[in-house]
Design a protein around this motif. Structure first.
Motif, PDB file in Angstrom:
ATOM      1  N   UNK A  87      -2.648  -3.267   6.579  1.00  0.00           N
ATOM      2  CA  UNK A  87      -2.127  -3.033   5.651  1.00  0.00           C
ATOM      3  C   UNK A  87      -1.272  -1.343   5.230  1.00  0.00           C
ATOM      4  N   UNK A  88      -2.064  -0.765   6.061  1.00  0.00           N
ATOM      5  CA  UNK A  88      -1.509   0.601   6.008  1.00  0.00           C
ATOM      6  C   UNK A  88      -0.087   0.934   6.651  1.00  0.00           C
ATOM      7  N   UNK A  89       0.091   0.415   8.052  1.00  0.00           N
ATOM      8  CA  UNK A  89       1.193   0.249   8.592  1.00  0.00           C
ATOM      9  C   UNK A  89       2.265  -0.656   7.827  1.00  0.00           C
ATOM     10  N   UNK A  90       1.941  -1.656   7.267  1.00  0.00           N
ATOM     11  CA  UNK A  90       3.036  -2.213   6.667  1.00  0.00           C
ATOM     12  C   UNK A  90       3.394  -1.785   5.445  1.00  0.00           C
ATOM     13  N   UNK A  91       2.544  -1.096   4.576  1.00  0.00           N
ATOM     14  CA  UNK A  91       2.844  -0.253   3.320  1.00  0.00           C
ATOM     15  C   UNK A  91       3.701   0.920   3.642  1.00  0.00           C
ATOM     16  N   UNK A  92       3.231   1.689   4.664  1.00  0.00           N
ATOM     17  CA  UNK A  92       4.075   2.771   5.268  1.00  0.00           C
ATOM     18  C   UNK A  92       5.655   2.237   5.557  1.00  0.00           C
ATOM     19  N   UNK A  93       5.782   1.367   6.259  1.00  0.00           N
ATOM     20  CA  UNK A  93       7.201   0.804   6.665  1.00  0.00           C
ATOM     21  C   UNK A  93       7.953   0.413   5.472  1.00  0.00           C
ATOM     22  N   UNK A  94       7.360  -0.601   4.726  1.00  0.00           N
ATOM     23  CA  UNK A  94       7.961  -0.695   3.473  1.00  0.00           C
ATOM     24  C   UNK A  94       8.532   0.359   2.597  1.00  0.00           C
ATOM     25  N   UNK A  95       7.493   1.316   2.338  1.00  0.00           N
ATOM     26  CA  UNK A  95       7.831   2.666   1.618  1.00  0.00           C
ATOM     27  C   UNK A  95       9.075   3.295   2.150  1.00  0.00           C
ATOM     28  N   UNK A  96       9.078   3.371   3.498  1.00  0.00           N
ATOM     29  CA  UNK A  96      10.109   4.142   4.353  1.00  0.00           C
ATOM     30  C   UNK A  96      11.575   3.489   4.006  1.00  0.00           C
ATOM     31  N   UNK A  97      11.336   1.983   3.975  1.00  0.00           N
ATOM     32  CA  UNK A  97      12.694   1.123   3.542  1.00  0.00           C
ATOM     33  C   UNK A  97      13.021   1.428   2.347  1.00  0.00           C
ATOM     34  N   UNK A  98      12.059   1.418   1.282  1.00  0.00           N
ATOM     35  CA  UNK A  98      12.368   1.375  -0.108  1.00  0.00           C
ATOM     36  C   UNK A  98      13.077   2.973  -0.471  1.00  0.00           C
ATOM     37  N   UNK A  99      12.555   3.923   0.188  1.00  0.00           N
ATOM     38  CA  UNK A  99      13.065   5.424   0.006  1.00  0.00           C
ATOM     39  C   UNK A  99      14.614   5.445   0.603  1.00  0.00           C
ATOM     40  N   UNK A 100      14.906   4.720   1.838  1.00  0.00           N
ATOM     41  CA  UNK A 100      16.112   4.808   2.223  1.00  0.00           C
ATOM     42  C   UNK A 100      17.156   3.871   1.703  1.00  0.00           C
ATOM     43  N   UNK A 101      16.671   2.589   0.950  1.00  0.00           N
ATOM     44  CA  UNK A 101      17.324   1.596   0.542  1.00  0.00           C
ATOM     45  C   UNK A 101      18.751   2.133  -0.299  1.00  0.00           C
TER      46      UNK A 101
END
Ligand SMILES: C[S@@+](CC[C@H](N)C(=O)[O-])C[C@H]1O[C@@H](n2cnc3c(N)ncnc32)[C@H](O)[C@@H]1O
Length: 229
Positions: free
Chosen positions: A102-116
């Motif tokens: 859960x932690x690493x998937x959330x972190x990856x998707x947050x990084x994506x959202x911040x860059x999108x």
């Protein structure tokens, strides 16, 4: 119980996972890379942060950042529930536990959202869908496709796989696909006929071992060298 999702869900992996899933060498990171079906993975954002350029394509990029965040939230609980139910089908090694997942998937998707928003503006995120790639012939060196083809073997026929892969071979000299297992955990029944059909059409397709495993026994990728056109 098999891992069942009624649709192709937005779910994102990170840079280290892409490197391992696709056996990417340092020189590969310098190539012109297209990520097909990249969804909310953070590979593009992290490559950008490292000074490399990746173009990611996904129909999901049509949505606004707020809509994307909402869809990711809805998917998160659904996929985590499925992962918990099916925890025996995973190898808990690099990803140590359900909580760590859960932690690493959330972190990856947050990084994506911040860059999108910035990446969309810069043309690094392209809203489009297979089987048509809106790019000229050979405009990329390498296409990576993670957790779309072969994984959704029940939703996509062997012919649809072949059409998608032919289109990828038009756009890039090399294509790598991971995993080769269907969502149910069994080897995709499409791999063998698709490899044979690609060979008959002048492409060279080989199954190669990779140093990545999260779903049990999912340690191979398909590497295709596009035939001359
Ligand atoms: C499970 S996610 C995988 C995301 C990412 N590649 C990863 O491994 O973290 C599957 C993605 O396939 C995308 N997708 C669905 N239909 C597609 C199509 N026709 N062409 C390209 N991508 C598609 C979905 O929007 C979704 O983001």
């Amino acid at each position: 119980m098999a891992f069942v999702l009624d649709e192709v869900v937005p779910w994102g992996r990170n840079f280290e996972e892409y490197v391992a899933m696709f056996a990417l060498a340092p020189a590969d990171l310098e190539r012109r890379i297209l990520g097909c079906a990249d969804g909310p993975a953070s590979f593009n954002a992290e490559m950008h942060g490292r000074g490399h350029r990746v173009v990611s394509l996904d129909p999901l990029y049509d949505a606004s950042p707020d809509e994307l965040a909402a869809r990711i939230d809805t998917t998160f609980d659904k996929v985590m529930t499925q992962a918990h139910r099916n925890r025996d089908t995973f190898v808990w090694q690099n990803i140590r536990s359900i909580e760590h997942l859960g932690e690493i998937r959330r972190a990856a998707m947050q990084t994506f959202l911040a860059d999108f928003p910035e990446g969309l503006h810069a043309g690094r995120y392209v809203p489009a869908a297979l089987p048509e790639l809106p790019f000229p012939d050979r405009s990329f060196d390498l296409i990576l496709c993670s957790h779309y083809l072969f994984l959704y073997s029940e939703q996509l026929s062997a012919d649809e796989h072949l059409t998608d892969l032919e289109e990828m071979c038009r756009v890039a000299g090399e294509v790598r696909i991971y995993p080769l297992q269907a969502l149910s955990g069994v080897p995709s029944p499409h791999v063998e006929p698709v490899v044979a059909a690609l060979g008959a059409r002048g492409h060279r397709a080989e199954i190669m071992p990779v140093d990545y495993q999260f779903r049990r026994d999912s340690r191979t990728m398909l590497r295709i060298l596009s035939g001359a056109r």
